[in-house]
Design a protein around this motif. Structure first.
Motif, PDB file in Angstrom:
ATOM      1  N   THR A 147     -21.071  14.811   9.815  1.00  0.00           N
ATOM      2  CA  THR A 147     -21.342  14.310   8.472  1.00  0.00           C
ATOM      3  C   THR A 147     -20.777  12.908   8.371  1.00  0.00           C
ATOM      4  N   MET A 148     -21.018  12.227   7.263  1.00  0.00           N
ATOM      5  CA  MET A 148     -20.506  10.883   7.114  1.00  0.00           C
ATOM      6  C   MET A 148     -18.981  10.885   7.210  1.00  0.00           C
ATOM      7  N   GLU A 149     -18.326  11.836   6.525  1.00  0.00           N
ATOM      8  CA  GLU A 149     -16.865  11.906   6.581  1.00  0.00           C
ATOM      9  C   GLU A 149     -16.377  12.204   8.002  1.00  0.00           C
ATOM     10  N   GLY A 150     -17.079  13.103   8.676  1.00  0.00           N
ATOM     11  CA  GLY A 150     -16.695  13.448  10.046  1.00  0.00           C
ATOM     12  C   GLY A 150     -16.818  12.236  10.960  1.00  0.00           C
ATOM     13  N   ASP A 151     -17.948  11.519  10.830  1.00  0.00           N
ATOM     14  CA  ASP A 151     -18.187  10.343  11.670  1.00  0.00           C
ATOM     15  C   ASP A 151     -17.160   9.248  11.377  1.00  0.00           C
ATOM     16  N   THR A 152     -16.828   9.057  10.088  1.00  0.00           N
ATOM     17  CA  THR A 152     -15.841   8.042   9.711  1.00  0.00           C
ATOM     18  C   THR A 152     -14.492   8.361  10.342  1.00  0.00           C
ATOM     19  N   THR A 153     -14.074   9.614  10.217  1.00  0.00           N
ATOM     20  CA  THR A 153     -12.797  10.058  10.774  1.00  0.00           C
ATOM     21  C   THR A 153     -12.791   9.850  12.287  1.00  0.00           C
ATOM     22  N   ASN A 154     -13.897  10.260  12.903  1.00  0.00           N
ATOM     23  CA  ASN A 154     -14.073  10.100  14.341  1.00  0.00           C
ATOM     24  C   ASN A 154     -13.867   8.652  14.765  1.00  0.00           C
ATOM     25  N   PHE A 155     -14.544   7.747  14.055  1.00  0.00           N
ATOM     26  CA  PHE A 155     -14.502   6.326  14.418  1.00  0.00           C
ATOM     27  C   PHE A 155     -13.106   5.743  14.178  1.00  0.00           C
ATOM     28  N   TYR A 156     -12.479   6.157  13.082  1.00  0.00           N
ATOM     29  CA  TYR A 156     -11.133   5.671  12.755  1.00  0.00           C
ATOM     30  C   TYR A 156     -10.143   6.024  13.869  1.00  0.00           C
ATOM     31  N   ILE A 157     -10.223   7.255  14.333  1.00  0.00           N
ATOM     32  CA  ILE A 157      -9.298   7.684  15.396  1.00  0.00           C
ATOM     33  C   ILE A 157      -9.654   6.999  16.720  1.00  0.00           C
ATOM     34  N   TYR A 158     -10.959   6.891  16.980  1.00  0.00           N
ATOM     35  CA  TYR A 158     -11.424   6.261  18.223  1.00  0.00           C
ATOM     36  C   TYR A 158     -10.864   4.844  18.359  1.00  0.00           C
ATOM     37  N   LYS A 159     -10.859   4.096  17.219  1.00  0.00           N
ATOM     38  CA  LYS A 159     -10.359   2.718  17.252  1.00  0.00           C
ATOM     39  C   LYS A 159      -8.884   2.671  17.665  1.00  0.00           C
ATOM     40  N   GLN A 160      -8.125   3.692  17.272  1.00  0.00           N
ATOM     41  CA  GLN A 160      -6.693   3.715  17.600  1.00  0.00           C
ATOM     42  C   GLN A 160      -6.438   4.155  19.032  1.00  0.00           C
ATOM     43  N   LEU A 161      -7.422   4.801  19.639  1.00  0.00           N
ATOM     44  CA  LEU A 161      -7.225   5.340  20.989  1.00  0.00           C
ATOM     45  C   LEU A 161      -7.851   4.458  22.058  1.00  0.00           C
ATOM     46  N   LYS A 162      -8.773   3.559  21.633  1.00  0.00           N
ATOM     47  CA  LYS A 162      -9.628   2.944  22.653  1.00  0.00           C
ATOM     48  C   LYS A 162      -8.870   2.026  23.609  1.00  0.00           C
ATOM     49  N   ASP A 163      -7.719   1.476  23.194  1.00  0.00           N
ATOM     50  CA  ASP A 163      -6.954   0.616  24.106  1.00  0.00           C
ATOM     51  C   ASP A 163      -5.941   1.402  24.927  1.00  0.00           C
ATOM     52  N   LEU A 164      -5.868   2.704  24.681  1.00  0.00           N
ATOM     53  CA  LEU A 164      -4.948   3.537  25.462  1.00  0.00           C
ATOM     54  C   LEU A 164      -5.687   4.064  26.689  1.00  0.00           C
ATOM     55  N   ASP A 165      -4.921   4.514  27.663  1.00  0.00           N
ATOM     56  CA  ASP A 165      -5.522   4.977  28.914  1.00  0.00           C
ATOM     57  C   ASP A 165      -5.955   6.433  28.781  1.00  0.00           C
ATOM     58  N   VAL A 166      -7.013   6.660  28.002  1.00  0.00           N
ATOM     59  CA  VAL A 166      -7.474   8.028  27.783  1.00  0.00           C
ATOM     60  C   VAL A 166      -8.999   8.037  27.646  1.00  0.00           C
ATOM     61  N   LYS A 167      -9.606   9.066  28.199  1.00  0.00           N
ATOM     62  CA  LYS A 167     -11.053   9.226  28.088  1.00  0.00           C
ATOM     63  C   LYS A 167     -11.346   9.873  26.731  1.00  0.00           C
ATOM     64  N   THR A 168     -12.373   9.384  26.027  1.00  0.00           N
ATOM     65  CA  THR A 168     -12.758  10.065  24.784  1.00  0.00           C
ATOM     66  C   THR A 168     -14.187  10.572  24.910  1.00  0.00           C
ATOM     67  N   SER A 169     -14.443  11.701  24.289  1.00  0.00           N
ATOM     68  CA  SER A 169     -15.813  12.229  24.289  1.00  0.00           C
ATOM     69  C   SER A 169     -16.039  12.943  22.966  1.00  0.00           C
ATOM     70  N   THR A 170     -17.300  13.227  22.698  1.00  0.00           N
ATOM     71  CA  THR A 170     -17.612  13.972  21.477  1.00  0.00           C
ATOM     72  C   THR A 170     -18.528  15.128  21.845  1.00  0.00           C
ATOM     73  N   ILE A 171     -18.436  16.234  21.105  1.00  0.00           N
ATOM     74  CA  ILE A 171     -19.274  17.388  21.441  1.00  0.00           C
ATOM     75  C   ILE A 171     -20.741  16.991  21.300  1.00  0.00           C
ATOM     76  N   ALA A 172     -21.592  17.614  22.120  1.00  0.00           N
ATOM     77  CA  ALA A 172     -23.014  17.260  22.127  1.00  0.00           C
ATOM     78  C   ALA A 172     -23.681  17.661  20.820  1.00  0.00           C
ATOM     79  N   ARG A 173     -24.529  16.763  20.311  1.00  0.00           N
ATOM     80  CA  ARG A 173     -25.392  17.090  19.171  1.00  0.00           C
ATOM     81  C   ARG A 173     -26.763  17.387  19.742  1.00  0.00           C
ATOM     82  N   GLY A 174     -27.449  18.354  19.230  1.00  0.00           N
ATOM     83  CA  GLY A 174     -28.783  18.653  19.750  1.00  0.00           C
ATOM     84  C   GLY A 174     -29.375  19.842  19.028  1.00  0.00           C
ATOM     85  N   ILE A 175     -30.448  20.346  19.603  1.00  0.00           N
ATOM     86  CA  ILE A 175     -31.141  21.472  18.987  1.00  0.00           C
ATOM     87  C   ILE A 175     -30.312  22.743  19.196  1.00  0.00           C
TER      88      ILE A 175
END
Lengths: 206, 206
Positions: A147-175
């Protein structure tokens, strides 16, 4: 509503405070309790009080727990280098039910939602970032609502993690499994084509 | 469902005992209480306990009351020669809201329903018959649900009253105010023609 009893009115008022329970439903529930033996009301209120007063939150992953550290975080056979980030304990229960995940969790306690007055500081985001910095975490899997809130939260956390030495992934969206293509929304269908997987992979875990 | 906490599981189990509340809804309600201040759970459980332990049933009409005799039965300006027979306190509240009835009530406590194990002896029928015999009651108005169980209960009581010196009547069945004719079921529509009323009467109380 005109009540013939103040005690009844008070009970209905309190039950109707619960989300999704209107006054009529509350009255139905309260009258049901009145028809049952008094012990049923006692068991219900005791269970709620006991839960509210004695429940703990895992000091590591913040999920609801009866102990200071939850059973999942305490389980040495699980992979403590992989963290799955979820909104609340219901998501932990849902993912555990699939028996497909052997890492640990991090419960945010909600999602960023300015309308409901929930900002990043009310969530356990700092604790997650510190864990990634200090505990040698290898992968963070985002499993938030699509959802919009979920995506916002996701992106907010991603920005804080992206310079750290960690792989990030998100669960697959699909049918959804069992769903008919023609009823899928086009965004989901589009993504499911872009992020298609090798057919052999789809035969696993089926 | 796999719970991470026995306290949570127990609370969910107890809430899910309520009619129409499944396990998922129960979990949602319990998690809501966990997010609110502890006082909200305290107020809720206190109100339920207080209600369950201290509520009374009017010794005359059997409705829920805070006193031994309810306010309606205690009200000398009401007509104590007319009794309206209803299933439960919700029906009393509904009829009181119309402000069209100035008699007293008799609450049966349910309707005859062999499937649910409810026979005539579990209802307050004997008390009603005694009241009619001893208190000079002039009219008994049946205001029961228009269902098989309601009709059965109605007929059962009618048989016990028919040899006594009392008028019996039943609330009118017909097209709801505001309803379109074409959507009315044919039994209701048929009855509403058979039991038509003088047009001038329909202008009253409108």
């Amino acid at each position: 509503m005109e009540f013939s009893s103040k005690l009844l009115e008070k009970a209905v008022q309190e039950v109707a405070q619960l989300p999704g329970i209107g006054k009529r439903t509350a009255l139905r529930l309260v009258l049901y309790l009145l028809k049952q033996p008094a012990e049923q009301t006692l068991f219900l209120t005791d269970a709620l009080q006991n839960m509210r007063n004695n429940i703990k939150f895992c000091t590591s992953c913040h999920t609801i727990s009866d102990f200071d550290v939850c059973e999942i975080c305490n389980n040495t056979s699980r992979n403590h280098k992989t963290i799955c980030v979820v909104e609340d304990v219901r998501d932990v229960m849902a993912i555990e039910n699939t028996q497909q995940y052997k890492g640990i969790y991090h419960v945010l306690g909600g999602k960023i939602s300015p309308i409901d007055g929930i900002g990043p500081s009310q969530l356990t985001i700092t604790s997650l970032v510190n864990k990634v910095k200090n505990d040698g975490i290898e992968e963070v899997i985002f499993a938030l609502s699509s959802t919009m809130e979920g995506d916002t939260t996701n992106f907010y956390i991603y920005k804080q993690l992206k310079d750290l030495d960690v792989k990030t992934s998100t669960i697959a969206r699909g049918i959804s499994v069992g769903d008919e293509l023609e009823y899928a929304d086009e965004v989901t269908l589009g993504r499911s084509i872009v992020y298609r997987i090798p057919f052999e992979n789809s035969l696993k875990n089926s």
